[in-house]
Write an enzyme that holds these catalytic residues in place. Structure first.
Site, PDB file in Angstrom:
ATOM      1  N   LYS B 245       0.836  -1.201   0.000  1.00 58.70           N
ATOM      2  CA  LYS B 245       0.000   0.000   0.000  1.00 58.70           C
ATOM      3  C   LYS B 245       0.872   1.253   0.000  1.00 58.70           C
ATOM      4  O   LYS B 245       1.925   1.293   0.643  1.00 58.70           O
ATOM      5  CB  LYS B 245      -0.876   0.031   1.252  1.00 58.70           C
ATOM      6  CG  LYS B 245      -1.839  -1.135   1.343  1.00 58.70           C
ATOM      7  CD  LYS B 245      -3.099  -0.900   0.502  1.00 58.70           C
ATOM      8  CE  LYS B 245      -4.044  -2.084   0.661  1.00 58.70           C
ATOM      9  NZ  LYS B 245      -5.392  -1.779   0.168  1.00 58.70           N
ATOM     10  N   GLN B 305      -0.963 -12.807  10.084  1.00 57.36           N
ATOM     11  CA  GLN B 305      -1.412 -12.659   8.705  1.00 57.36           C
ATOM     12  C   GLN B 305      -0.147 -12.447   7.881  1.00 57.36           C
ATOM     13  O   GLN B 305       0.910 -12.191   8.434  1.00 57.36           O
ATOM     14  CB  GLN B 305      -2.349 -11.465   8.599  1.00 57.36           C
ATOM     15  CG  GLN B 305      -1.674 -10.188   9.075  1.00 57.36           C
ATOM     16  CD  GLN B 305      -2.659  -9.071   9.369  1.00 57.36           C
ATOM     17  OE1 GLN B 305      -3.836  -9.306   9.607  1.00 57.36           O
ATOM     18  NE2 GLN B 305      -2.163  -7.852   9.360  1.00 57.36           N
ATOM     19  N   ASP B 340      -2.923  -6.200   0.325  1.00 59.78           N
ATOM     20  CA  ASP B 340      -1.538  -6.460   0.741  1.00 59.78           C
ATOM     21  C   ASP B 340      -1.465  -7.510   1.845  1.00 59.78           C
ATOM     22  O   ASP B 340      -0.393  -7.791   2.369  1.00 59.78           O
ATOM     23  CB  ASP B 340      -0.853  -5.160   1.191  1.00 59.78           C
ATOM     24  CG  ASP B 340      -1.555  -4.487   2.356  1.00 59.78           C
ATOM     25  OD1 ASP B 340      -2.766  -4.770   2.561  1.00 59.78           O
ATOM     26  OD2 ASP B 340      -0.915  -3.688   3.063  1.00 59.78           O
ATOM     27  N   ASP B 376      -2.790  -8.332  17.256  1.00 60.74           N
ATOM     28  CA  ASP B 376      -3.532  -7.600  16.241  1.00 60.74           C
ATOM     29  C   ASP B 376      -4.785  -8.371  15.839  1.00 60.74           C
ATOM     30  O   ASP B 376      -4.712  -9.558  15.519  1.00 60.74           O
ATOM     31  CB  ASP B 376      -2.608  -7.427  15.023  1.00 60.74           C
ATOM     32  CG  ASP B 376      -3.166  -6.464  14.008  1.00 60.74           C
ATOM     33  OD1 ASP B 376      -3.234  -5.264  14.318  1.00 60.74           O
ATOM     34  OD2 ASP B 376      -3.545  -6.915  12.901  1.00 60.74           O
ATOM     35  N   ASN B 377      -5.947  -7.694  15.877  1.00 59.70           N
ATOM     36  CA  ASN B 377      -7.197  -8.305  15.395  1.00 59.70           C
ATOM     37  C   ASN B 377      -7.410  -9.747  15.865  1.00 59.70           C
ATOM     38  O   ASN B 377      -7.637 -10.638  15.047  1.00 59.70           O
ATOM     39  CB  ASN B 377      -7.201  -8.323  13.861  1.00 59.70           C
ATOM     40  CG  ASN B 377      -7.763  -7.033  13.298  1.00 59.70           C
ATOM     41  OD1 ASN B 377      -8.463  -6.292  13.996  1.00 59.70           O
ATOM     42  ND2 ASN B 377      -7.484  -6.764  12.046  1.00 59.70           N
ATOM     43  N   GLU B 405      -6.042  -6.521  20.800  1.00 58.68           N
ATOM     44  CA  GLU B 405      -6.438  -5.335  20.035  1.00 58.68           C
ATOM     45  C   GLU B 405      -7.731  -5.663  19.313  1.00 58.68           C
ATOM     46  O   GLU B 405      -7.755  -5.976  18.134  1.00 58.68           O
ATOM     47  CB  GLU B 405      -5.345  -4.936  19.038  1.00 58.68           C
ATOM     48  CG  GLU B 405      -5.647  -3.629  18.320  1.00 58.68           C
ATOM     49  CD  GLU B 405      -6.039  -3.786  16.848  1.00 58.68           C
ATOM     50  OE1 GLU B 405      -6.380  -2.778  16.239  1.00 58.68           O
ATOM     51  OE2 GLU B 405      -6.007  -4.914  16.314  1.00 58.68           O
ATOM     52  N   LYS B 517       1.198   4.641   9.240  1.00 57.59           N
ATOM     53  CA  LYS B 517       1.149   3.229   8.854  1.00 57.59           C
ATOM     54  C   LYS B 517       1.745   3.019   7.461  1.00 57.59           C
ATOM     55  O   LYS B 517       2.197   1.926   7.137  1.00 57.59           O
ATOM     56  CB  LYS B 517      -0.305   2.734   8.848  1.00 57.59           C
ATOM     57  CG  LYS B 517      -0.906   2.622  10.235  1.00 57.59           C
ATOM     58  CD  LYS B 517      -2.137   1.709  10.254  1.00 57.59           C
ATOM     59  CE  LYS B 517      -3.301   2.326   9.509  1.00 57.59           C
ATOM     60  NZ  LYS B 517      -4.495   1.452   9.513  1.00 57.59           N
ATOM     61  N   TYR B 518       1.666   4.064   6.621  1.00 57.63           N
ATOM     62  CA  TYR B 518       2.080   3.892   5.232  1.00 57.63           C
ATOM     63  C   TYR B 518       3.289   4.732   4.846  1.00 57.63           C
ATOM     64  O   TYR B 518       3.686   4.749   3.705  1.00 57.63           O
ATOM     65  CB  TYR B 518       0.905   4.227   4.297  1.00 57.63           C
ATOM     66  CG  TYR B 518      -0.356   3.515   4.693  1.00 57.63           C
ATOM     67  CD1 TYR B 518      -0.483   2.131   4.511  1.00 57.63           C
ATOM     68  CD2 TYR B 518      -1.399   4.205   5.298  1.00 57.63           C
ATOM     69  CE1 TYR B 518      -1.635   1.469   4.907  1.00 57.63           C
ATOM     70  CE2 TYR B 518      -2.554   3.550   5.693  1.00 57.63           C
ATOM     71  CZ  TYR B 518      -2.670   2.188   5.495  1.00 57.63           C
ATOM     72  OH  TYR B 518      -3.786   1.528   5.891  1.00 57.63           O
TER      73      TYR B 518
END
Lengths: 655, 655
Positions: B245, B305, B340, B376-377, B405, B517-518
């Site tokens: 991204k 992930q 991504d 995460d998640n 999270e 983040k990007y």
């Protein structure tokens, strides 16, 4: 362990957490709820499985999500057989993909998505019936050839597809609860019954003054006319002589005093004998048969205690406590003493033989054709004993029902219901104000108690003449009767003094003066002003209106007068609006609020109410309506609501 | 079955009904409650038994009845070892008889009663120690010779008697719960922690612009000065290139765009590798050691992930979903797509090897010295997986703690806590009004959740720039910081943009414009007006006040202004009164009510409050007191309550 079954099923209701049954009668519904959810965003499915315990196959009911990950389904209990249910759930990949296809823009959708769903359809077809498999395979083929999103959606919109997905989930992905939940099914009498208690020894014919079961039998027709369906007799066994209580609980009986029927046992027999003064087993059988012919059942009293003369005391000294001087330990709760009664010692090392003998006693009466038992003071015997006894008896006679005569602490009352007593006496006897009534009834009908605790409301008992009846006159009796008979689907009265408005109490207490417990009464049955016709009318209304044959279907209404309590009872099309004044002295007027839209009615359209008790008819139009109750006339209205009175022609009814 | 044990023990708390731990840290108490009762009127006794799980012997604590058949006892968790507890109870015949003796009139009491109790004393002596047995036997002898009730009572009033009765109940009459209840003990960091999140790649030295772990290490001293004790790093692994991204979540990265750290894995390695652009494993170790030297721990991010370039995809294609065209299924929640990122397929038949590999990854980092994991998640991976993984890791490293999270549905949040996440992100981020805050905190601190769900309050995260911070200016930041840091004993910030008051969002969303983040950010660390000193002051107050190191010890106060929220936090002698204005724009004044008597204080006696944040001191006398908060100055007060300021000389303190 199966790591692929991602669904969680928790917090299942109805379920009595600390053990004990969810109780239902045939024809009633069970409204099952549970949390069902999975990780992620995939489509979740859940279903309810239920079956009568003797059946191998499960009935399957899809559950419906109602928000906050809560799911619901309902089933109906068909017959008088216990039912078990369980739940299962799964993540449905086919449904997820179809849902996701819909959510995508048309430009994002193409052959790959269609082929992917087609794969799932084919996988599903392997588990389906031949017909369904054919259908699913054709759908897969068509989908692969679909020109675009619209066509694909059309193919996938056939209800058979999701029906098959629900019918044949991938067993490896299904989470089935290991636990099954039990619903104990009792016969309908548990839920709907009207009890009449009387002492057969006082049912003397004017010329005999003996008071036998044969004479008592002659009262049954009138009890039936009053609309009762249970006749409950205090203990009918031989009464002890040692320490027999005299009139008004006097320490020493005089010659001719009959003693309390709860001081059971003499040289004439114990818990399985009929007091010869009342008659014989045959007389009892005839009494029961006559009652049954009149549509009533006879309930016996199980009072597991002995007079000092009971045969058990000689035969089984090991079942009692003995004092250091060799005398037997009578019942007491210091400083109160009950010298005419000896309790069993349930802590005896010989508890097993004691339990077995008491089971024999109950089964003896079951063998004599009795299926209703009012149990005296169950809260003074161990819970484990009752649990065992009741389940043992019900194994032989599934129709057996036990009413707990317990007026004790809240958790003990509930525990008795949980160990097997399917009806219970309650605190209703002392709930007089609106707030008391509403709070208590909400607990009984809106909490977990509603699942297992069927209240039986008694305005009076031989032990209790409440203050309200002592000072409130006739209106007080009517108030308490209407409340008992309409708030609870089970009610009862200690009959003769209730219908005859007896209100003289022992000074400062809630006990009857010259109580029938200690003497034979010669009731003047036809005393003017008696309540018999009104009782008959109330019980007739109960029989004709299904809304009064359940207890949970209660809804209190807003009413702007603290002396008036108003509530709806609803069963299907049958809706009653009941308004009771709690003031036995003065006329009370108040406005009450009817939630018309929830009743499927519209504001401004007239509707008819007919007071089934007093006969008055009124037409209301709006949500707020005024009611006036004069205690000298009738302190209560039992309005039947005729909801669909929406056109003029309906008013012909009045002509 | 033992029919003689008449006591019932039910409804034990604390206990998480649907499974999952009651969590405590060493030094915390467990307040055990249960219904304990028996049939009848006899004296009942109950005791709590508890032990660390490695210990054979139970500690015994008498339970105290508190009404309605509810009993209570408290114990303290001593060390970081799980504890189990159970309960037992019995009917105490000796105590019953002594009680009944007292209740009787003197005339009703005599030799028989004394001998009866003497028998019980002797029976008890058989179970007692030699000393105690001698004492009990002498008491029995004396009792038999007692002249009357008064003397008998004197003999029986010796506390040793009931102490022995409690110590040595008749084992045949004791009801012991079969179930034991577990308390999971975590280290203190679970309950009290202050988290600082930052992206090491943005911690560039002005002259380098590389953003390595070595450079990031130089920020640690300042983070420690601000009082944080956890430094949390977003994923530090190699970032994928395929579908990387670009800035502002752009679909395609441009050359030089670093990609999202959550798109884990490239040819350089996966979840057990350090991104070479950040440095080496050694650099990471040095970073961790430096943090530890400064009194902080480093938390790593577990994001299970993969980027499309992750080595797993070649090595373990069976762990992923493949589309009919042979392409891999990227993450999506239609219409949202995450090209991504490739999710694991937890429904794979090869789930076992997947689970085991992920366990290996966590244990690898545990082996590298890490004990804190922000996950995460977690709500997009199966609950059963987490339950297994966390228990496996904790078996090797009991100090390991996992922060969930999860910003998802209420029941899913709770379930994650119940399967092993001992801290969780919360809805605090969106609770802004007084009613929202009070309702949510009551749920967290007063319901069953308080037993297992330790909230961690974050005013912002890299994913969330709440509206309130977008428009409220500096005061909004202070408001949210004070609320987070005082309502919950665990709080955290996504540090740089918080301390620097970054408030520009993507239009209409709660996302940071030009999100870190990007892209790599060059923060102007010393920007004037930054919040660093105030953050440092708040964290210092948290460290010095034990009342802020727990979450359940919260009590909201009545306050007559909807824009002001006031609450007490209390731990032993340490009491804080916290008042926060929820209005970042206007000055707000309101009267708040202090329940003086419950605080052990008297109306009319002056007491001192010192605002630990702003320094203001006030003296109040009564229950209602006014507070004014000007957002331009400080929209919050953290008053320390000096309770015992009751004499004039105490005012010397002000001199």
């Amino acid at each position: 362990m199966e790591g692929r079954a991602r669904v969680v099923i928790e917090n299942v209701e109805p379920h009595v957490r600390e053990g004990g049954p969810v109780r239902r009668c045939p024809g009633e519904t069970v409204h099952v709820r549970a949390d069902v959810y999975a990780d992620g965003h995939d489509a979740v499915r859940a279903e309810l499985l239920y079956r009568p315990v003797s059946r191998r196959e499960w009935f399957r009911v899809p559950m419906i999500p109602v928000g906050d990950d809560r799911w619901e389904a309902v089933f109906t209990v068909e017959s008088q057989e216990d039912v078990e249910f369980t739940l299962r759930g799964w993540v449905d990949r086919l449904e997820t993909q179809i849902r996701d296809l819909r959510r995508r823009d048309a430009g994002q959708v193409g052959e790959i998505e269609f082929r992917s769903i087609a794969e799932e359809l084919r996988a599903l077809s392997v588990r389906a019936s031949a017909d369904e498999a054919g259908f699913l395979q054709r759908a897969a083929e068509n989908l692969e050839k679909a020109a675009g999103k619209a066509e694909a959606e059309l193919i996938l919109s056939r209800p058979e597809i999701l029906r098959c997905a629900f019918q044949y989930p991938d067993p490896e992905l299904v989470k089935s609860l290991e636990e099954t939940f039990k619903v104990t099914v009792e016969r309908g009498k548990m839920r709907f019954s009207s009890w009449y208690e009387f002492f057969p020894r006082s049912a003397c014919l004017p010329f005999s003054r003996k008071g036998t079961l044969q004479e008592a039998r002659l009262r049954l027709k009138e009890i039936a006319r009053m609309g009762f369906d249970v006749v409950y007799l205090p203990p009918i066994h031989p009464i002890g002589k040692t320490c027999r209580k005299g009139r008004n609980n006097g320490l020493l009986a005089e010659a001719g005093d009959p003693g309390s029927p709860w001081a059971i046992g003499s040289e004439l027999g114990g818990h399985d004998a009929v007091d010869p003064q009342l008659g014989t087993l045959d007389d009892l059988r005839e009494f029961r048969e006559e009652a049954e012919t009149l549509g009533m059942e006879v309930a016996l009293d199980l009072a597991f205690q002995c007079s000092p003369d009971h045969p058990y005391i000689r035969q089984h000294p090991e079942w009692f406590r003995w004092r250091p001087d060799g005398s037997i330990q009578y019942a007491e709760n210091p400083p109160k003493k009950y010298e005419d009664i000896v309790p069993f010692n349930f802590e005896t090392p010989e508890w097993r033989s004691l339990w077995e003998e008491l089971r024999r006693v109950v089964l003896f009466w079951v063998g004599q054709g009795f299926r209703l038992f009012r149990v005296d003071n169950p809260h003074t015997k161990p819970f484990a004993f009752w649990q065992w006894l009741i389940s043992e008896v019900k194994r032989q006679e599934p129709d057996a029902l036990f009413l707990a005569e317990a007026f004790t602490r809240p958790k003990v009352m509930k525990k008795l219901a949980r160990v097997g007593f399917c009806q219970s006496y309650t605190y209703f006897t002392w709930r007089n104000t609106k707030q008391e009534i509403v709070t208590y009834l909400r607990e009984l009908t809106e909490t977990e108690m509603a699942e297992y605790f069927q209240p039986n409301f008694w305005p009076n008992t031989p032990d209790i003449l409440p203050e309200f009846l002592q000072f409130g006159g006739r209106a007080a009796y009517v108030i308490r009767m209407v409340l008992a008979a309409t708030l609870s689907s089970c009610w009862g009265v200690y009959g003769p003094p209730f219908e005859l408005l007896v209100s003289e109490a022992v000074n400062g207490k809630e006990e009857y003066m010259d109580s029938e417990k200690y003497e034979i009464k010669a009731w003047d049955w036809d005393q003017p002003g008696n309540l018999r016709d009104l009782i008959a009318r109330v019980n007739r209304i109960r029989r004709r209106n299904p809304a009064l044959q359940q207890t949970r279907n209660l809804r209190f209404l807003e009413c702007e007068n603290e002396n008036l309590v108003a509530y709806l009872k609803t069963a299907g099309e049958n809706t009653l609006l009941i308004v009771v004044s709690l003031d036995p002295f003065r006329t009370q007027t108040g406005a009450l609020h009817l939630p018309l839209s929830e009743l499927g009615m519209e504001k401004g359209h007239p509707f008819l109410l007919e007071d089934l008790l007093g006969g008055e008819k009124v037409i209301w139009y709006g949500e707020w309506n005024s009611v006036t109750l004069d205690p000298q006339e009738l302190p209560a209205r039992l309005f039947a609501l005729r909801r669909h009175l929406k056109r003029e022609q309906d008013f012909d009814y009045f002509a």
